[in-house]
Write a protein that holds these residues in place. Structure first.
Motif, PDB file in Angstrom:
ATOM      1  N   UNK A 146       8.355  -0.163  -4.293  1.00 23.13           N
ATOM      2  CA  UNK A 146       7.539  -1.256  -4.817  1.00 23.13           C
ATOM      3  C   UNK A 146       6.248  -1.356  -4.029  1.00 23.13           C
ATOM      4  N   UNK A 147       5.122  -1.418  -4.727  1.00 20.04           N
ATOM      5  CA  UNK A 147       3.817  -1.671  -4.119  1.00 20.04           C
ATOM      6  C   UNK A 147       3.214  -2.894  -4.789  1.00 20.04           C
ATOM      7  N   UNK A 148       2.477  -3.712  -4.009  1.00 14.59           N
ATOM      8  CA  UNK A 148       1.954  -4.969  -4.553  1.00 14.59           C
ATOM      9  C   UNK A 148       0.509  -5.212  -4.110  1.00 14.59           C
ATOM     10  N   UNK A 149      -0.424  -4.488  -4.723  1.00 13.34           N
ATOM     11  CA  UNK A 149      -1.825  -4.663  -4.330  1.00 13.34           C
ATOM     12  C   UNK A 149      -2.364  -6.041  -4.693  1.00 13.34           C
ATOM     13  N   UNK A 184      -8.702  -5.738  -9.863  1.00 12.76           N
ATOM     14  CA  UNK A 184      -7.263  -5.618  -9.703  1.00 12.76           C
ATOM     15  C   UNK A 184      -6.726  -4.443 -10.515  1.00 12.76           C
ATOM     16  N   UNK A 185      -7.221  -4.285 -11.724  1.00  9.87           N
ATOM     17  CA  UNK A 185      -6.735  -3.220 -12.595  1.00  9.87           C
ATOM     18  C   UNK A 185      -7.046  -1.843 -12.024  1.00  9.87           C
ATOM     19  N   UNK A 186      -8.240  -1.665 -11.458  1.00 14.77           N
ATOM     20  CA  UNK A 186      -8.592  -0.369 -10.876  1.00 14.77           C
ATOM     21  C   UNK A 186      -7.647   0.007  -9.743  1.00 14.77           C
ATOM     22  N   UNK A 187      -7.330  -0.969  -8.879  1.00 17.19           N
ATOM     23  CA  UNK A 187      -6.440  -0.671  -7.749  1.00 17.19           C
ATOM     24  C   UNK A 187      -4.998  -0.533  -8.212  1.00 17.19           C
ATOM     25  N   UNK A 188      -4.604  -1.277  -9.240  1.00 18.27           N
ATOM     26  CA  UNK A 188      -3.261  -1.109  -9.796  1.00 18.27           C
ATOM     27  C   UNK A 188      -3.098   0.288 -10.378  1.00 18.27           C
ATOM     28  N   UNK A 189      -4.118   0.786 -11.070  1.00 15.84           N
ATOM     29  CA  UNK A 189      -4.060   2.150 -11.605  1.00 15.84           C
ATOM     30  C   UNK A 189      -3.983   3.176 -10.486  1.00 15.84           C
ATOM     31  N   UNK A 190      -4.776   2.966  -9.421  1.00 12.20           N
ATOM     32  CA  UNK A 190      -4.712   3.870  -8.272  1.00 12.20           C
ATOM     33  C   UNK A 190      -3.312   3.860  -7.662  1.00 12.20           C
ATOM     34  N   UNK A 191      -2.721   2.667  -7.540  1.00 13.74           N
ATOM     35  CA  UNK A 191      -1.378   2.539  -6.975  1.00 13.74           C
ATOM     36  C   UNK A 191      -0.351   3.255  -7.851  1.00 13.74           C
ATOM     37  N   UNK A 192      -0.479   3.128  -9.159  1.00 13.35           N
ATOM     38  CA  UNK A 192       0.421   3.837 -10.073  1.00 13.35           C
ATOM     39  C   UNK A 192       0.339   5.336  -9.852  1.00 13.35           C
ATOM     40  N   UNK A 193      -0.874   5.839  -9.692  1.00  9.31           N
ATOM     41  CA  UNK A 193      -1.048   7.273  -9.467  1.00  9.31           C
ATOM     42  C   UNK A 193      -0.443   7.710  -8.133  1.00  9.31           C
ATOM     43  N   UNK A 194      -0.616   6.882  -7.089  1.00 14.21           N
ATOM     44  CA  UNK A 194      -0.031   7.215  -5.783  1.00 14.21           C
ATOM     45  C   UNK A 194       1.489   7.294  -5.876  1.00 14.21           C
ATOM     46  N   UNK A 220       2.357  -6.057  -9.343  1.00 12.21           N
ATOM     47  CA  UNK A 220       3.547  -5.412  -8.790  1.00 12.21           C
ATOM     48  C   UNK A 220       3.832  -4.129  -9.557  1.00 12.21           C
ATOM     49  N   UNK A 221       3.874  -3.012  -8.828  1.00  9.80           N
ATOM     50  CA  UNK A 221       4.132  -1.688  -9.398  1.00  9.80           C
ATOM     51  C   UNK A 221       5.407  -1.142  -8.774  1.00  9.80           C
ATOM     52  N   UNK A 222       6.311  -0.615  -9.582  1.00 12.90           N
ATOM     53  CA  UNK A 222       7.557  -0.069  -9.045  1.00 12.90           C
ATOM     54  C   UNK A 222       7.827   1.304  -9.638  1.00 12.90           C
ATOM     55  N   UNK A 223       8.746   2.027  -8.997  1.00 14.44           N
ATOM     56  CA  UNK A 223       9.135   3.352  -9.486  1.00 14.44           C
ATOM     57  C   UNK A 223      10.479   3.729  -8.893  1.00 14.44           C
ATOM     58  N   UNK A 252       4.707   8.280   2.637  1.00  8.19           N
ATOM     59  CA  UNK A 252       3.543   7.791   3.379  1.00  8.19           C
ATOM     60  C   UNK A 252       2.312   8.621   3.052  1.00  8.19           C
ATOM     61  N   UNK A 253       2.455   9.930   3.010  1.00  7.37           N
ATOM     62  CA  UNK A 253       1.301  10.788   2.726  1.00  7.37           C
ATOM     63  C   UNK A 253       0.768  10.577   1.314  1.00  7.37           C
ATOM     64  N   UNK A 254       1.627  10.178   0.393  1.00 13.17           N
ATOM     65  CA  UNK A 254       1.182   9.958  -0.991  1.00 13.17           C
ATOM     66  C   UNK A 254       0.504   8.615  -1.191  1.00 13.17           C
ATOM     67  N   UNK A 255       0.805   7.650  -0.344  1.00 12.99           N
ATOM     68  CA  UNK A 255       0.382   6.269  -0.630  1.00 12.99           C
ATOM     69  C   UNK A 255      -0.555   5.663   0.407  1.00 12.99           C
ATOM     70  N   UNK A 256      -0.653   6.224   1.600  1.00 12.27           N
ATOM     71  CA  UNK A 256      -1.427   5.607   2.679  1.00 12.27           C
ATOM     72  C   UNK A 256      -2.803   6.253   2.790  1.00 12.27           C
ATOM     73  N   UNK A 257      -3.855   5.462   3.079  1.00 15.65           N
ATOM     74  CA  UNK A 257      -3.889   4.005   3.173  1.00 15.65           C
ATOM     75  C   UNK A 257      -3.753   3.372   1.789  1.00 15.65           C
ATOM     76  N   UNK A 258      -3.386   2.110   1.775  1.00  9.48           N
ATOM     77  CA  UNK A 258      -3.230   1.389   0.514  1.00  9.48           C
ATOM     78  C   UNK A 258      -4.570   1.243  -0.200  1.00  9.48           C
ATOM     79  N   UNK A 259      -4.540   1.390  -1.522  1.00 10.90           N
ATOM     80  CA  UNK A 259      -5.776   1.371  -2.300  1.00 10.90           C
ATOM     81  C   UNK A 259      -6.545   0.067  -2.221  1.00 10.90           C
ATOM     82  N   UNK A 260      -5.828  -1.042  -1.968  1.00  9.70           N
ATOM     83  CA  UNK A 260      -6.516  -2.333  -1.886  1.00  9.70           C
ATOM     84  C   UNK A 260      -7.481  -2.395  -0.713  1.00  9.70           C
TER      85      UNK A 260
END
Length: 418
Positions: free
Chosen positions: A229-232, A263-273, A303-306, A318-326
């Motif tokens: 779960x990620x929550x930008x 918010x939508x731009x960072x949510x899309x980035x988070x989905x891709x991560x 809130x994005x989950x997978x 960690x390598x796929x998601x860090x640093x957080x897009x927000x």
């Protein structure tokens, strides 16, 4: 996290100040987490305490260690170990990019008492019970922003030129406040900040002479079993002074096309991560543009989950998601290059991740924002504030948003209501 097995009836209101001071005297490293009872999607931080003396290197941090916990901070500049990036800005004082320890003491705190991972000896209980009640030390520290308002406004315009050139769509640009002190008490500062601004990802961290005092509103990443779960957070507005104004401000934030676009731009980035380490088709947005009340602000949280792939490691995540897009913007790599060029300080622990990994490999990490970083040996502290810059952003409004985010910390450090 599963409940620890051993219970001790020592109420939190009496235990916490003594526990923190006792541990600061007894261990090189300690961490405290408090969700403050927030009704946060996927839950806030659990109320946990850890202390120990064994620092982990990068190999041990990423290694699977069944039955063993890891607690600490991943600094923002760990990005340079993941991507071909560098940081040339001056640091206020040196900080380790990765600072995690293996706890010797692990506690879950409740209002009625605490649970321990292992049975505690009578001598340990006696030592804690007889530890003198702490006397608050100095909380004040004169701080100043790195550059004046006019410079901030000109930098925003420079970033908007980068957007027009197509080099970024959204950039999280930050500035820092810093100061020096003869004495400063981080434990008392944390307890006071948590009175001024009770946040869902409140925390305190000690690494020898270096401290994090955090009132973070944002989760970076949480793993429970195979669920990630990620929550930008993108979108901020102040709370109202009465119920009608509060409702009006909430609706204004929800209706803002600018804040929703950010918010939508960072949510899309988070989905891709998340998609990089998740089962095909499992990434979903559980909530888009959720508006949540916090002590001084409303925040727009998505809130994005997978579901993770079966062969994915902690290092892969960690390598796929860090640093957080927000805290970067989008696209990530080119935007990090731009903000490194336009910012004037090394972020260090600010905009990194603070949290723990349990013995089963589950974890929970916050985003290090609304947080003070201090070194008691060099007698300096700093904190960062930032906001998302888009083509439609008003430089003046972004400056005011940063001032709003700094409000509680400035009140703490000045000793005066802001």
């Amino acid at each position: 996290m599963k409940p620890y097995p051993h219970f001790y009836p020592f109420p939190k209101i009496r235990l916490l100040p003594v526990l923190l001071h006792w541990a600061a005297d007894s261990f090189d490293y300690m961490a405290y987490f408090d969700g403050n009872g927030h009704a946060y999607p996927q839950g806030p931080f659990e109320n946990l305490f850890f202390a120990g003396n064994k620092l982990l290197d990068e190999e041990a941090f990423f290694e699977a260690m069944p039955g063993k916990e890891k607690v600490g901070i991943l600094g923002y500049d760990f990005k340079n170990s993941i991507e071909k990036l560098e940081s040339k800005n001056p640091e206020f004082f040196p900080l380790p990019e990765l600072c995690f320890f293996e706890p010797e003491l692990s506690l879950q705190l409740t209002e009625e008492g605490f649970y321990s991972k292992k049975r505690l000896s009578d001598s340990w209980i006696d030592a804690l019970g007889s530890f003198p009640r702490p006397v608050d030390g100095n909380l004040s520290c004169a701080v100043s922003p790195q550059f004046p308002r006019e410079v901030y406004l000109s930098k925003i315009k420079t970033i908007q030129d980068e957007i027009r050139e197509g080099n970024t769509y959204e950039a999280n640009f930050c500035q820092a406040y810093s100061g020096g002190f003869e004495s400063w008490e981080p434990i008392a500062a944390y307890l006071r900040l948590n009175e001024l601004s009770q946040m869902p990802f409140s925390g305190l961290f000690k690494a020898k002479s270096q401290w994090l005092v955090s009132a973070s509103p944002e989760r970076f990443l949480k793993k429970s079993g195979q669920k990630l779960v990620a929550q930008p957070i993108k979108g901020t507005i102040k709370r109202g002074q009465n119920a009608n104004e509060d409702t009006a401000n909430r609706e204004k934030l929800l209706a803002s096309e600018k804040e929703r676009a950010e918010n939508l731009m960072i949510t899309d980035l988070t989905r891709n991560d998340l998609a990089r380490v998740s089962q095909t088709g499992s990434v979903r947005v559980e909530e888009l543009f959720g508006i949540y009340p916090l002590p001084r602000v409303f925040q727009m949280i998505s809130t994005v989950s997978s579901e993770l792939k079966s062969d994915v490691t902690f290092q892969d995540i960690i390598h796929a998601t860090f640093p957080m897009g927000s805290m970067t913007g989008a696209p990530k790599i080119s935007t990090m290059q731009i903000i490194d060029r336009e910012e004037t300080f090394n972020r260090g622990w600010f905009s990194g991740a603070f949290g723990w990994v349990d013995g089963e490999g589950d974890f929970d990490f916050s985003v290090v924002i609304r947080s003070i970083v201090a070194d008691l040996e060099v007698k300096k502290l700093y904190f960062g504030v930032g906001s998302a810059i888009t083509i439609d952003a008003s430089p003046e409004q972004e400056y005011e948003e940063c001032a709003l985010k700094a409000q509680a910390i400035l009140e703490l450090l000045s000793g005066k209501p802001s």
